[in-house]
Design an enzyme around this catalytic site. Structure first.
Site, PDB file in Angstrom:
ATOM      1  N   TRP A  21      -4.591  82.648 -69.549  1.00  0.00           N
ATOM      2  CA  TRP A  21      -3.875  82.156 -70.736  1.00  0.00           C
ATOM      3  C   TRP A  21      -3.811  83.219 -71.825  1.00  0.00           C
ATOM      4  O   TRP A  21      -2.741  83.518 -72.360  1.00  0.00           O
ATOM      5  CB  TRP A  21      -4.581  80.889 -71.227  1.00  0.00           C
ATOM      6  N   HIS A  41     -13.972  91.559 -67.210  1.00  0.00           N
ATOM      7  CA  HIS A  41     -14.984  90.493 -67.311  1.00  0.00           C
ATOM      8  C   HIS A  41     -16.361  91.088 -67.638  1.00  0.00           C
ATOM      9  O   HIS A  41     -17.343  90.354 -67.729  1.00  0.00           O
ATOM     10  CB  HIS A  41     -15.111  89.744 -65.981  1.00  0.00           C
TER      11      HIS A  41
HETATM   12  P1  A3P Z   1      -9.783  74.761 -64.990  1.00  0.00           P
HETATM   13  O1  A3P Z   1     -10.370  75.191 -63.687  1.00  0.00           O
HETATM   14  O2  A3P Z   1     -10.759  74.034 -65.860  1.00  0.00           O
HETATM   15  O3  A3P Z   1      -8.510  74.013 -64.834  1.00  0.00           O
HETATM   16  P2  A3P Z   1      -9.325  82.156 -65.978  1.00  0.00           P
HETATM   17  O4  A3P Z   1      -7.896  82.382 -66.312  1.00  0.00           O
HETATM   18  O5  A3P Z   1     -10.282  82.789 -66.919  1.00  0.00           O
HETATM   19  O6  A3P Z   1      -9.616  82.434 -64.542  1.00  0.00           O
HETATM   20  O7  A3P Z   1      -9.601  80.609 -66.217  1.00  0.00           O
HETATM   21  C1  A3P Z   1      -8.978  79.645 -65.411  1.00  0.00           C
HETATM   22  C2  A3P Z   1      -9.034  78.331 -66.162  1.00  0.00           C
HETATM   23  O8  A3P Z   1      -8.032  78.357 -67.191  1.00  0.00           O
HETATM   24  C3  A3P Z   1      -8.692  77.183 -65.257  1.00  0.00           C
HETATM   25  O9  A3P Z   1      -9.402  76.089 -65.818  1.00  0.00           O
HETATM   26  C4  A3P Z   1      -7.192  77.092 -65.438  1.00  0.00           C
HETATM   27  O10 A3P Z   1      -6.659  75.855 -65.085  1.00  0.00           O
HETATM   28  C5  A3P Z   1      -7.068  77.356 -66.932  1.00  0.00           C
HETATM   29  N1  A3P Z   1      -5.745  77.866 -67.336  1.00  0.00           N
HETATM   30  C6  A3P Z   1      -4.945  78.720 -66.658  1.00  0.00           C
HETATM   31  N2  A3P Z   1      -3.817  78.954 -67.337  1.00  0.00           N
HETATM   32  C7  A3P Z   1      -3.890  78.222 -68.476  1.00  0.00           C
HETATM   33  C8  A3P Z   1      -3.010  78.032 -69.586  1.00  0.00           C
HETATM   34  N3  A3P Z   1      -1.821  78.628 -69.646  1.00  0.00           N
HETATM   35  N4  A3P Z   1      -3.417  77.210 -70.575  1.00  0.00           N
HETATM   36  C9  A3P Z   1      -4.603  76.587 -70.514  1.00  0.00           C
HETATM   37  N5  A3P Z   1      -5.476  76.721 -69.499  1.00  0.00           N
HETATM   38  C10 A3P Z   1      -5.126  77.525 -68.484  1.00  0.00           C
END
Ligand code: A3P
Length: 336
Positions: A73, A141
């Site tokens: 995000w 990370h």
């Molecule tokens: P969940 O598994 O709780 O749904 P990262 O991008 O750091 O790997 O984190 C992934 C998490 O962010 C996942 O959480 C995913 O669904 C959520 N995510 C991905 N894109 C997103 C967006 N545009 N807005 C909000 N949350 C998002």
């Protein structure tokens, strides 16, 4: 020096192989870095190579997160904000983002990780970072203490950093789902949630312990708030537009009154929303090349909500995690 990149890479690979390793919330074992954090072999080697090789520019912006904390995000928001002149977000809700790079490339292809994509074994044939135009956008990370020395061993810091943290329980549940997905792929048993909680509380999650990671960037933010931005996933969900404005100011590209009047901020929020990004062709069919193989872009999207932990953790498990968090963060006065 006379050392070639492949020699340097191999030297660090040998070094990491000699580090202690154990089971973690992952599909492979986690190694313990000298600085006290854990991750898989390949990204740990990549982090050490990045430390030795990366030459920061003051105009660089690095997205720093724990996995499963909103990386995808914040990468989308940063990319869409920084490149809004060349690639305007569609300002009519629901209209197609004509020619926007998000249609064809996932956020992780547009903002690449040091340790998974840029400082890999094959780096010799990958992008020459020196040729990228300013501002260069990167991500990692890796905990603050182990960032490339050209970023953290200088005063002031060598470039800007955007950090996002997430509620530890939601981070844990997201990581648990992610790990089990890859364990299933590799023919391994899924980890029960009880085991996931044990491993999490012992710090045995990728780039964990969670608390050390957050505190490292929190202190860096307190030391130099103009260089280290500190966001929370839950606050971003509550008021994404306010965060996009803060982000734009932080990177030195505040929205003009014409842009404000034209709805550019809301257009960026809408473009980067979970609903929209998860339905993009680049998400549904695209893959991102990482050091350890191709990852479907859809793997980065699950539910994207606050509080999903309540569907998986018992009250007792939640209390245990909350107690650790309170103790660790109270001493450091991280804002609740
Ligand atoms: P969940 O598994 O709780 O749904 P990262 O991008 O750091 O790997 O984190 C992934 C998490 O962010 C996942 O959480 C995913 O669904 C959520 N995510 C991905 N894109 C997103 C967006 N545009 N807005 C909000 N949350 C998002």
């Amino acid at each position: 020096s006379e050392t070639t990149y492949p020699e340097l890479y191999q030297r660090f690979a040998n070094l990491v192989s000699s580090f202690p390793s154990s089971e973690g919330l992952s599909n492979t074992k986690l190694y313990r870095h000298d600085h006290g954090w854990y991750c898989r072999l390949v990204p740990m080697v990549g982090a050490m190579v990045a430390d030795a090789c990366f030459a920061a520019r003051p105009s660089d912006i690095i997205v720093a997160t724990l996995p499963k904390s909103g990386t995808t995000w914040i990468k989308s928001l940063l990319y869409a904000t920084v490149h809004r002149r060349q690639h305007p977000p569609p300002t009519t809700v629901g209209s197609a983002a004509v020619d926007h790079p998000f249609n064809t490339s996932g956020p992780h292809e547009l903002v690449k990780f040091f340790e998974f994509q840029l400082y890999t074994k094959e780096k010799a044939i990958s992008t020459n970072l020196d040729e990228l135009p300013d501002p260069r956008l990167f991500s990692t990370h890796v905990p603050f203490v182990s960032l490339p020395r050209s970023v953290v061993a200088t005063k002031p810091l060598g470039c800007k950093i955007v950090y996002v943290c997430r509620d530890p329980k939601d981070h844990l549940i997201s990581q648990w789902n992610f790990a089990n997905r890859f364990r299933a792929r590799d023919g391994l048993e899924p980890l029960p949630v009880e085991t996931a909680v044990e491993l999490f509380c012992d710090g045995l999650t990728p780039f964990g312990p969670y608390w050390d990671h957050v505190l490292g960037y929190w202190h860096a933010h307190l030391m130099d708030p103009d260089k280290v931005l500190f966001f929370r996933y839950e606050e971003m969900q509550r008021d994404p537009a306010a965060h996009v404005r803060k982000l734009a100011e932080f990177v030195g590209l505040p929205f003009s009154s014409e842009e404000e009047d034209g709805g550019t901020v809301d257009a960026i929020v809408e473009l980067c929303s979970f609903e929209r990004m998860s339905r993009m062709d680049a998400t549904k069919g695209g893959r991102t090349k990482l050091a350890e193989g191709l990852l479907p872009n859809s793997a980065y999207f699950r539910r994207g909500v606050v509080g999903d932990w309540a569907n998986h953790l018992s009250a007792e498990m939640a209390r245990r995690i909350d107690a650790i968090t309170e103790a660790k963060f109270k001493a450091a006065s991280v804002r609740a």
